[in-house]
Design a protein around this motif. Structure first.
Motif, PDB file in Angstrom:
ATOM      1  N   ASP A   1      18.250 -15.452 -61.833  1.00 57.54           N
ATOM      2  CA  ASP A   1      17.939 -15.760 -60.435  1.00 57.54           C
ATOM      3  C   ASP A   1      18.747 -16.941 -59.931  1.00 57.54           C
ATOM      4  O   ASP A   1      18.942 -17.925 -60.649  1.00 57.54           O
ATOM      5  N   THR A   2      19.184 -16.847 -58.686  1.00 55.54           N
ATOM      6  CA  THR A   2      19.829 -17.977 -58.015  1.00 55.54           C
ATOM      7  C   THR A   2      19.268 -18.093 -56.602  1.00 55.54           C
ATOM      8  O   THR A   2      19.219 -17.107 -55.861  1.00 55.54           O
ATOM      9  N   TYR A   3      18.838 -19.306 -56.261  1.00 54.33           N
ATOM     10  CA  TYR A   3      18.360 -19.622 -54.921  1.00 54.33           C
ATOM     11  C   TYR A   3      19.215 -20.768 -54.376  1.00 54.33           C
ATOM     12  O   TYR A   3      19.537 -21.709 -55.105  1.00 54.33           O
ATOM     13  N   GLU A   4      19.535 -20.704 -53.071  1.00 53.98           N
ATOM     14  CA  GLU A   4      20.277 -21.786 -52.444  1.00 53.98           C
ATOM     15  C   GLU A   4      19.651 -22.117 -51.095  1.00 53.98           C
ATOM     16  O   GLU A   4      19.240 -21.218 -50.364  1.00 53.98           O
ATOM     17  N   SER A   5      19.611 -23.406 -50.790  1.00 50.90           N
ATOM     18  CA  SER A   5      19.111 -23.852 -49.489  1.00 50.90           C
ATOM     19  C   SER A   5      20.041 -24.922 -48.936  1.00 50.90           C
ATOM     20  O   SER A   5      20.462 -25.823 -49.653  1.00 50.90           O
ATOM     21  N   PHE A   6      20.381 -24.776 -47.661  1.00 53.39           N
ATOM     22  CA  PHE A   6      21.174 -25.769 -46.939  1.00 53.39           C
ATOM     23  C   PHE A   6      20.273 -26.366 -45.872  1.00 53.39           C
ATOM     24  O   PHE A   6      19.810 -25.651 -44.980  1.00 53.39           O
ATOM     25  N   PHE A   7      20.002 -27.677 -45.954  1.00 50.45           N
ATOM     26  CA  PHE A   7      19.045 -28.260 -45.011  1.00 50.45           C
ATOM     27  C   PHE A   7      19.478 -29.631 -44.508  1.00 50.45           C
ATOM     28  O   PHE A   7      20.290 -30.330 -45.119  1.00 50.45           O
ATOM     29  N   ASN A   8      18.929 -29.996 -43.346  1.00 48.29           N
ATOM     30  CA  ASN A   8      19.232 -31.251 -42.665  1.00 48.29           C
ATOM     31  C   ASN A   8      18.896 -32.442 -43.553  1.00 48.29           C
ATOM     32  O   ASN A   8      17.835 -32.492 -44.164  1.00 48.29           O
ATOM     33  N   LYS A   9      19.788 -33.407 -43.623  1.00 45.42           N
ATOM     34  CA  LYS A   9      19.588 -34.555 -44.511  1.00 45.42           C
ATOM     35  C   LYS A   9      18.439 -35.447 -44.089  1.00 45.42           C
ATOM     36  O   LYS A   9      17.787 -36.070 -44.936  1.00 45.42           O
ATOM     37  N   GLU A  10      18.152 -35.513 -42.791  1.00 47.34           N
ATOM     38  CA  GLU A  10      17.091 -36.390 -42.301  1.00 47.34           C
ATOM     39  C   GLU A  10      15.743 -35.667 -42.190  1.00 47.34           C
ATOM     40  O   GLU A  10      14.725 -36.155 -42.663  1.00 47.34           O
ATOM     41  N   THR A  11      15.737 -34.512 -41.572  1.00 48.62           N
ATOM     42  CA  THR A  11      14.474 -33.815 -41.306  1.00 48.62           C
ATOM     43  C   THR A  11      14.102 -32.810 -42.396  1.00 48.62           C
ATOM     44  O   THR A  11      12.977 -32.327 -42.427  1.00 48.62           O
ATOM     45  N   ILE A  12      15.040 -32.477 -43.287  1.00 49.97           N
ATOM     46  CA  ILE A  12      14.879 -31.469 -44.338  1.00 49.97           C
ATOM     47  C   ILE A  12      14.641 -30.077 -43.731  1.00 49.97           C
ATOM     48  O   ILE A  12      14.141 -29.165 -44.396  1.00 49.97           O
ATOM     49  N   GLN A  13      14.994 -29.890 -42.487  1.00 51.81           N
ATOM     50  CA  GLN A  13      14.856 -28.596 -41.817  1.00 51.81           C
ATOM     51  C   GLN A  13      15.926 -27.640 -42.342  1.00 51.81           C
ATOM     52  O   GLN A  13      17.122 -27.949 -42.288  1.00 51.81           O
ATOM     53  N   PRO A  14      15.538 -26.473 -42.877  1.00 51.70           N
ATOM     54  CA  PRO A  14      16.537 -25.564 -43.467  1.00 51.70           C
ATOM     55  C   PRO A  14      17.366 -24.842 -42.411  1.00 51.70           C
ATOM     56  O   PRO A  14      16.848 -24.431 -41.374  1.00 51.70           O
ATOM     57  N   TYR A  15      18.660 -24.677 -42.717  1.00 55.65           N
ATOM     58  CA  TYR A  15      19.568 -23.925 -41.863  1.00 55.65           C
ATOM     59  C   TYR A  15      19.892 -22.553 -42.459  1.00 55.65           C
ATOM     60  O   TYR A  15      19.971 -21.560 -41.738  1.00 55.65           O
ATOM     61  N   VAL A  16      20.083 -22.527 -43.777  1.00 54.95           N
ATOM     62  CA  VAL A  16      20.440 -21.280 -44.460  1.00 54.95           C
ATOM     63  C   VAL A  16      19.695 -21.236 -45.794  1.00 54.95           C
ATOM     64  O   VAL A  16      19.593 -22.244 -46.497  1.00 54.95           O
ATOM     65  N   PHE A  17      19.168 -20.056 -46.132  1.00 53.47           N
ATOM     66  CA  PHE A  17      18.517 -19.853 -47.423  1.00 53.47           C
ATOM     67  C   PHE A  17      19.049 -18.571 -48.039  1.00 53.47           C
ATOM     68  O   PHE A  17      19.112 -17.528 -47.383  1.00 53.47           O
ATOM     69  N   ILE A  18      19.455 -18.643 -49.308  1.00 54.49           N
ATOM     70  CA  ILE A  18      20.030 -17.501 -50.013  1.00 54.49           C
ATOM     71  C   ILE A  18      19.183 -17.204 -51.243  1.00 54.49           C
ATOM     72  O   ILE A  18      18.843 -18.108 -52.007  1.00 54.49           O
TER      73      ILE A  18
END
Length: 258
Positions: A82-99
């Protein structure tokens, strides 16, 4: 053993509605490795979490990768990769992309979710089926970003029995999670004695877990707030995860010497 070795770790990914800490709790280069064992003695596999940086829409973001795989005897009966990836805002931790790219005994999911907050829409691309779907979102985290959001929160004012919750977006749907604070415990680990905070997710009994309150999570009570132990009763047997290696922590790992 049931599907998805990282589903167990996903129970950590629950945020708290408290004021955010000003202390840096994680940074680029942090890496955690967990030993997964079945029924307390048979090594089932490993899981890792690593923090890097990336650029999304001209913004510098955190890029977190979670990997899980079976090993040893378990691998011969049930292979997990399994591989999971998350790209999120450095300040708010709001996710932009999830794989989410998993292969669990031939059960395959290969999906990418893009979060559009200007329109409050999450768009899921399913590469296996070749389909695309959209869903409305509001105040959500993905399976990885929620864990890091948790770590930025101030947990000092929690009282035993307090319950906190988060909306998590998984596979095109938003699911509410609740987490109950059980108190503190001094835990003996391979690193030494560690002061921890205990939490119990309120999960639905059925396909995966044995009962509504079958999972316990130990999180370090230091400035890092990393999970150091997890234990769950499954429909058949039990699953345990224990931190076995780490590097790149933003703060000192506090060990208690008697």
């Amino acid at each position: 053993m049931k599907k998805n070795i990282l589903l167990f770790l996903a129970l950590l990914y629950i945020g708290f509605g408290h004021a955010q800490e000003t202390t840096t709790v994680f940074k680029k280069g942090e890496w955690l490795r967990f030993k997964m064992s079945y029924s307390g003695f048979l090594r089932a596999g490993s899981a890792t979490l690593s923090v890097d940086e990336a650029i999304i829409n001209d913004k510098e973001v955190f890029h977190v990768t979670g990997k899980g795989w079976t090993s040893g005897v378990i691998k011969w009966f049930f292979k997990v990769d399994d591989t999971y990836e998350s790209f999120f805002n450095k300040e708010t931790i709001q996710p932009y992309v999830f794989i989410r790219n998993i292969n669990e005994g031939g059960y395959i999911i290969n999906r990418k979710i893009n979060f559009d907050y200007s329109n409050n829409i999450a768009t899921t691309q399913d590469f296996k089926s070749g389909t695309t779907s959209s869903a409305s979102i509001e105040d959500i985290q993905d399976m990885l970003s929620a864990f890091y959001y948790l770590r930025t929160q101030n947990l000092e004012n929690l009282n035993e029995g307090d319950e906190i919750g988060l909306n998590m977006f998984i596979d095109g749907e938003t699911f509410p999670f609740k987490l109950r604070f059980l108190g503190t415990e001094f835990l003996k680990t391979s690193f030494g004695k560690v002061k921890t905070l205990l939490f119990r997710p309120m999960v639905q009994a059925g396909r995966i877990f044995k009962a509504n309150e079958s999972v316990t999570i130990w999180i370090t009570a230091d400035a890092n707030k990393i999970p150091i132990k997890l234990k769950a009763s499954l429909a058949v047997g039990s699953l345990r995860a224990e931190l076995e290696a780490y590097k790149g922590l933003a703060n000192s790992f506090e060990i208690i010497y008697d």
